[in-house]
Motif scaffolding. Structure first.
Motif, PDB file in Angstrom:
ATOM      1  N   LYS A  52       0.849  -1.180   0.000  1.00 11.95           N
ATOM      2  CA  LYS A  52       0.000   0.000   0.000  1.00 11.95           C
ATOM      3  C   LYS A  52       0.891   1.238   0.000  1.00 11.95           C
ATOM      4  O   LYS A  52       1.870   1.319   0.735  1.00 11.95           O
ATOM      5  N   ILE A  53       0.537   2.191  -0.828  1.00  7.77           N
ATOM      6  CA  ILE A  53       1.249   3.463  -0.873  1.00  7.77           C
ATOM      7  C   ILE A  53       0.553   4.398   0.112  1.00  7.77           C
ATOM      8  O   ILE A  53      -0.604   4.756  -0.078  1.00  7.77           O
ATOM      9  N   SER A  54       1.256   4.780   1.167  1.00 11.11           N
ATOM     10  CA  SER A  54       0.655   5.577   2.233  1.00 11.11           C
ATOM     11  C   SER A  54       1.058   7.045   2.191  1.00 11.11           C
ATOM     12  O   SER A  54       0.750   7.794   3.111  1.00 11.11           O
ATOM     13  N   ASP A  55       1.739   7.473   1.152  1.00  8.94           N
ATOM     14  CA  ASP A  55       2.176   8.866   1.055  1.00  8.94           C
ATOM     15  C   ASP A  55       0.966   9.804   1.051  1.00  8.94           C
ATOM     16  O   ASP A  55      -0.066   9.501   0.440  1.00  8.94           O
ATOM     17  N   PHE A  56       1.133  10.942   1.707  1.00 11.91           N
ATOM     18  CA  PHE A  56       0.069  11.930   1.723  1.00 11.91           C
ATOM     19  C   PHE A  56       0.007  12.621   0.372  1.00 11.91           C
ATOM     20  O   PHE A  56       1.023  13.018  -0.192  1.00 11.91           O
ATOM     21  N   VAL A  57      -1.187  12.757  -0.161  1.00 14.09           N
ATOM     22  CA  VAL A  57      -1.413  13.476  -1.410  1.00 14.09           C
ATOM     23  C   VAL A  57      -2.297  14.682  -1.080  1.00 14.09           C
ATOM     24  O   VAL A  57      -3.419  14.521  -0.603  1.00 14.09           O
TER      25      VAL A  57
END
Length: 160
Positions: free
Chosen positions: A19-24
């Motif tokens: 899962k990509i958890s970076d804030f967008v």
């Protein structure tokens, strides 16, 4: 070019089994004029008139208020790539279609759009999760880990 009344943006949050958890970062309002106006101009120059009907009067940037969208819902996934839970943030429904748009001047459209922007900025937001609905602040919505973003057009004609 005809824009949809609701715009759905899907943010890819998976890369294989991770899962990509970076804030967008996303905004309460988006203006599609910088995309729509050049595309409309390009169509007018490149496509034969009989192939696709393109209006003769391509609007200018100053007339772009009808290309503005307001955030109306965010879907967030909590958990990992293989399991978790979806939560929705939803703005109260405050916008409605215009009863009559024929003959309205661009200034009237702009004024109605600005009124709607003000309504959106002051509206309430709710976090919906299974059987619970809780009022939240806009900052909570804008800090969420968005998976799906739903934007609605600020000015809806009776034809939309």
């Amino acid at each position: 070019l005809k824009l949809p009344p609701v715009l759905c943006l899907h943010l890819q949050r998976r890369y294989g089994a991770h899962k990509i958890s970076d804030f967008v970062q996303f905004d309460l309002f988006i203006d599609l004029a910088s995309i729509v106006l050049p595309a409309q101009k390009h169509l007018k120059e490149r496509v034969p008139d009989e192939a696709i009907p393109v209006p003769d009067d391509v609007p200018s940037k100053d007339e772009s208020t009808t290309f503005t969208y307001a955030l109306c819902a965010v879907v967030e996934h909590k958990g990992g790539a293989r399991s978790g839970h979806y939560v929705t943030y939803r703005r109260e429904a405050i916008l409605r279609k215009a009863q009559k748009t024929e003959g309205l001047a661009e200034d009237d459209l702009r004024l109605e759009t600005e009124r709607n922007k003000d309504k959106v900025a002051r509206s309430k937001w709710y976090r919906v999760s299974d059987s619970s609905v809780v009022e939240v602040e806009l900052k909570d919505v804008l800090q969420s880990q968005a998976y799906l973003l739903f934007y609605e057009r600020l000015y809806l004609s009776a034809d939309d």
